[in-house]
Design a protein around this motif. Structure first.
Motif, PDB file in Angstrom:
ATOM      1  N   HIS A  86       1.119  -1.066  -0.181  1.00  0.00           N
ATOM      2  CA  HIS A  86       0.296  -0.139   0.063  1.00  0.00           C
ATOM      3  C   HIS A  86       0.584   1.379  -0.160  1.00  0.00           C
ATOM      4  O   HIS A  86       2.136   1.321   0.487  1.00  0.00           O
ATOM      5  CB  HIS A  86      -1.276   0.415   0.990  1.00  0.00           C
ATOM      6  CG  HIS A  86      -1.372  -0.993   1.387  1.00  0.00           C
ATOM      7  ND1 HIS A  86      -2.950  -1.044   0.937  1.00  0.00           N
ATOM      8  CD2 HIS A  86      -1.293  -2.519   1.949  1.00  0.00           C
ATOM      9  CE1 HIS A  86      -3.427  -2.630   1.113  1.00  0.00           C
ATOM     10  NE2 HIS A  86      -2.672  -2.679   1.732  1.00  0.00           N
ATOM     11  N   SER A  87       0.459   2.447  -1.065  1.00  0.00           N
ATOM     12  CA  SER A  87       1.447   3.086  -0.457  1.00  0.00           C
ATOM     13  C   SER A  87       0.153   4.938  -0.845  1.00  0.00           C
ATOM     14  O   SER A  87      -0.937   4.687  -1.277  1.00  0.00           O
ATOM     15  CB  SER A  87       2.303   3.086  -1.506  1.00  0.00           C
ATOM     16  OG  SER A  87       2.916   2.485  -1.977  1.00  0.00           O
ATOM     17  N   ILE A  88       0.783   6.145  -0.020  1.00  0.00           N
ATOM     18  CA  ILE A  88      -0.123   6.761   0.217  1.00  0.00           C
ATOM     19  C   ILE A  88       0.051   7.412  -1.389  1.00  0.00           C
ATOM     20  O   ILE A  88      -0.347   8.969  -1.440  1.00  0.00           O
ATOM     21  CB  ILE A  88       0.487   7.717   1.144  1.00  0.00           C
ATOM     22  CG1 ILE A  88      -0.057   6.576   2.132  1.00  0.00           C
ATOM     23  CG2 ILE A  88      -0.456   8.909   1.585  1.00  0.00           C
ATOM     24  CD1 ILE A  88       0.422   7.098   3.661  1.00  0.00           C
ATOM     25  N   PHE A  89       1.190   7.754  -1.545  1.00  0.00           N
ATOM     26  CA  PHE A  89       1.657   8.923  -2.563  1.00  0.00           C
ATOM     27  C   PHE A  89       2.700   8.256  -4.267  1.00  0.00           C
ATOM     28  O   PHE A  89       3.535   7.058  -3.886  1.00  0.00           O
ATOM     29  CB  PHE A  89       2.777   9.921  -1.740  1.00  0.00           C
ATOM     30  CG  PHE A  89       2.297  11.353  -0.535  1.00  0.00           C
ATOM     31  CD1 PHE A  89       1.464  11.535  -0.767  1.00  0.00           C
ATOM     32  CD2 PHE A  89       2.637  10.395   0.410  1.00  0.00           C
ATOM     33  CE1 PHE A  89       0.636  12.100   0.883  1.00  0.00           C
ATOM     34  CE2 PHE A  89       2.406  11.185   1.715  1.00  0.00           C
ATOM     35  CZ  PHE A  89       1.432  11.934   1.184  1.00  0.00           C
ATOM     36  N   THR A  90       2.530   8.849  -5.193  1.00  0.00           N
ATOM     37  CA  THR A  90       3.924   8.899  -5.804  1.00  0.00           C
ATOM     38  C   THR A  90       4.939   9.629  -6.041  1.00  0.00           C
ATOM     39  O   THR A  90       4.782  10.861  -4.744  1.00  0.00           O
ATOM     40  CB  THR A  90       3.171   9.373  -7.317  1.00  0.00           C
ATOM     41  OG1 THR A  90       3.008  10.566  -7.126  1.00  0.00           O
ATOM     42  CG2 THR A  90       1.494   8.990  -7.473  1.00  0.00           C
ATOM     43  N   LEU A 122      -3.980   3.831   7.886  1.00  0.00           N
ATOM     44  CA  LEU A 122      -3.493   2.382   9.159  1.00  0.00           C
ATOM     45  C   LEU A 122      -4.968   1.835  10.006  1.00  0.00           C
ATOM     46  O   LEU A 122      -4.885   0.833  10.161  1.00  0.00           O
ATOM     47  CB  LEU A 122      -2.157   2.552  10.586  1.00  0.00           C
ATOM     48  CG  LEU A 122      -1.195   2.813   9.464  1.00  0.00           C
ATOM     49  CD1 LEU A 122      -0.236   3.239  10.634  1.00  0.00           C
ATOM     50  CD2 LEU A 122      -1.238   1.476   9.083  1.00  0.00           C
ATOM     51  N   LYS A 123      -6.193   3.012   9.517  1.00  0.00           N
ATOM     52  CA  LYS A 123      -6.876   2.847  10.180  1.00  0.00           C
ATOM     53  C   LYS A 123      -7.616   1.204   9.332  1.00  0.00           C
ATOM     54  O   LYS A 123      -8.709   0.792   9.896  1.00  0.00           O
ATOM     55  CB  LYS A 123      -8.324   4.255   9.887  1.00  0.00           C
ATOM     56  CG  LYS A 123      -7.853   5.474  11.027  1.00  0.00           C
ATOM     57  CD  LYS A 123      -8.791   6.585  10.760  1.00  0.00           C
ATOM     58  CE  LYS A 123      -8.802   7.696  12.135  1.00  0.00           C
ATOM     59  NZ  LYS A 123      -9.428   8.588  11.358  1.00  0.00           N
ATOM     60  N   ASN A 124      -7.600   1.541   8.353  1.00  0.00           N
ATOM     61  CA  ASN A 124      -7.856   0.615   7.274  1.00  0.00           C
ATOM     62  C   ASN A 124      -7.047  -1.283   6.665  1.00  0.00           C
ATOM     63  O   ASN A 124      -7.667  -1.349   6.470  1.00  0.00           O
ATOM     64  CB  ASN A 124      -8.221   1.101   5.850  1.00  0.00           C
ATOM     65  CG  ASN A 124      -9.360   2.073   6.328  1.00  0.00           C
ATOM     66  OD1 ASN A 124     -10.174   2.399   6.935  1.00  0.00           O
ATOM     67  ND2 ASN A 124      -9.165   3.850   5.132  1.00  0.00           N
ATOM     68  N   LEU A 125      -5.727  -1.355   7.481  1.00  0.00           N
ATOM     69  CA  LEU A 125      -4.988  -2.003   7.530  1.00  0.00           C
ATOM     70  C   LEU A 125      -5.628  -2.855   9.104  1.00  0.00           C
ATOM     71  O   LEU A 125      -5.152  -2.121   9.589  1.00  0.00           O
ATOM     72  CB  LEU A 125      -3.720  -1.699   6.913  1.00  0.00           C
ATOM     73  CG  LEU A 125      -3.774  -0.629   6.309  1.00  0.00           C
ATOM     74  CD1 LEU A 125      -2.490  -0.862   5.366  1.00  0.00           C
ATOM     75  CD2 LEU A 125      -4.040  -1.792   4.211  1.00  0.00           C
ATOM     76  N   ASN A 126      -4.644  -4.002   8.733  1.00  0.00           N
ATOM     77  CA  ASN A 126      -4.863  -5.069   9.809  1.00  0.00           C
ATOM     78  C   ASN A 126      -3.962  -5.561   9.990  1.00  0.00           C
ATOM     79  O   ASN A 126      -3.015  -5.735   8.922  1.00  0.00           O
ATOM     80  CB  ASN A 126      -6.240  -5.841   9.953  1.00  0.00           C
ATOM     81  CG  ASN A 126      -7.463  -5.460   9.879  1.00  0.00           C
ATOM     82  OD1 ASN A 126      -8.164  -4.920  10.265  1.00  0.00           O
ATOM     83  ND2 ASN A 126      -8.972  -5.848   8.988  1.00  0.00           N
ATOM     84  N   PHE A 227       2.846  -7.678   4.311  1.00  0.00           N
ATOM     85  CA  PHE A 227       1.919  -6.877   3.357  1.00  0.00           C
ATOM     86  C   PHE A 227       3.178  -5.522   3.770  1.00  0.00           C
ATOM     87  O   PHE A 227       3.620  -5.443   4.622  1.00  0.00           O
ATOM     88  CB  PHE A 227       0.756  -6.315   4.151  1.00  0.00           C
ATOM     89  CG  PHE A 227      -0.173  -7.114   3.536  1.00  0.00           C
ATOM     90  CD1 PHE A 227      -1.354  -6.904   2.392  1.00  0.00           C
ATOM     91  CD2 PHE A 227      -1.185  -8.168   5.105  1.00  0.00           C
ATOM     92  CE1 PHE A 227      -2.525  -8.041   2.519  1.00  0.00           C
ATOM     93  CE2 PHE A 227      -2.108  -9.386   4.666  1.00  0.00           C
ATOM     94  CZ  PHE A 227      -2.703  -8.887   3.929  1.00  0.00           C
ATOM     95  N   SER A 228       2.936  -4.770   3.448  1.00  0.00           N
ATOM     96  CA  SER A 228       4.139  -3.171   3.214  1.00  0.00           C
ATOM     97  C   SER A 228       2.750  -1.622   2.940  1.00  0.00           C
ATOM     98  O   SER A 228       1.644  -1.860   2.152  1.00  0.00           O
ATOM     99  CB  SER A 228       5.073  -3.541   2.224  1.00  0.00           C
ATOM    100  OG  SER A 228       4.716  -3.586   1.198  1.00  0.00           O
ATOM    101  N   LEU A 229       3.796  -1.238   3.785  1.00  0.00           N
ATOM    102  CA  LEU A 229       3.310  -0.140   3.673  1.00  0.00           C
ATOM    103  C   LEU A 229       4.265   1.139   3.549  1.00  0.00           C
ATOM    104  O   LEU A 229       4.764   1.265   4.432  1.00  0.00           O
ATOM    105  CB  LEU A 229       1.927   0.890   5.511  1.00  0.00           C
ATOM    106  CG  LEU A 229       1.487   1.832   4.620  1.00  0.00           C
ATOM    107  CD1 LEU A 229       1.192   3.157   3.489  1.00  0.00           C
ATOM    108  CD2 LEU A 229       1.216   2.445   6.145  1.00  0.00           C
TER     109      LEU A 229
END
Length: 234
Positions: A86-90, A122-126, A227-229
């Motif tokens: 999962h990534s937030i930005f390009t 992180l709210k949506n990741l378990n 998983f990864s963030l």
């Protein structure tokens, strides 16, 4: 009290209302201009690595997956190792300069600039453990802090150290093939992670090599899934 933007250092001006007078300020440390420059990932992305399809030519896409991930998945050694990134930005020029200040010029406080975005993700990741990608002792001494662990702490979470890293040449100096085929640089710490769900934290996903190698060690140590963030998808 004057609050300055962590990126451009300009004063943050906010509209005053009854709600702002009677509530605590949110953990937002960026001005509107810098927030507007952040390249949020939107639209269709690769189902595996979160790469935006809008930046990818059609020939490098197979269904809902980019061809980079197709290659990882077709290799028997790496199939099923990293479940998803999962990534937030390009990783555009603005973010590249900001992260260079953060990582290589010791501007630790910039970790707080990303706090609200990491918290929201992180709210949506378990997960059972939030694990920073470690630095080698030599690299940690050189930088003064682990940028991945700092992002976790500033977001209000506790990093769990499950890996240690050997010293190697900087990833930024290696070609894509060298990154993918380099020798394993991680080894597990003696902590029981049998059947645990692990979420790795790193600043940038480029080829995926670092995260795949870390995930492989954790899977071999008994993790149920990894998983990864990452802040950015390069």
């Amino acid at each position: 009290m004057t609050i300055n933007c962590l990126i451009c250092h300009e004063e943050i001006l906010s509209a005053v209302s009854w709600s702002t007078l009677w509530s605590r300020p949110q953990d937002h440390h960026l001005c509107q201009v810098c927030t507007g420059k952040l390249p949020f990932i939107r639209g269709e992305t690769c189902a595996k690595c979160c790469r935006p399809f809008s930046t990818l030519e059609l020939q490098f896409r197979e269904g809902d997956t980019c061809t980079d991930c197709v290659r990882w998945n077709r290799d028997p050694e790496w199939w099923g190792i990293l479940d998803k990134n999962h990534s937030i930005f390009t990783y555009d020029d603005f973010l590249k300069e900001t992260l260079a200040r953060y990582k290589f010029r010791g501007d630790y406080v910039l970790a707080r600039a990303f706090t609200p975005f990491i918290k929201e993700k992180l709210k949506n990741l378990n997960f059972d453990c939030l694990v920073p990608i470690p630095l080698s002792p030599e690299r940690l001494y050189e930088r003064g802090f682990n940028q991945s662990a700092a992002l976790i702490r500033e977001a209000g979470f506790t990093p769990t150290d499950l890996l240690q890293r050997f010293h190697s040449e900087k990833q930024s100096k290696k070609s894509r093939l060298e990154r993918i085929h380099h020798h394993q640089v991680f080894e597990p710490l003696s902590i029981n992670i049998e059947n645990k769900v692990i979420l790795l934290m790193d600043d940038i996903y480029t080829t995926g090599s670092t995260l795949y190698h870390a995930a492989k060690v954790l899977k071999n140590a008994g993790a149920a899934s990894v998983f990864s963030l990452t802040l950015a998808r390069g």
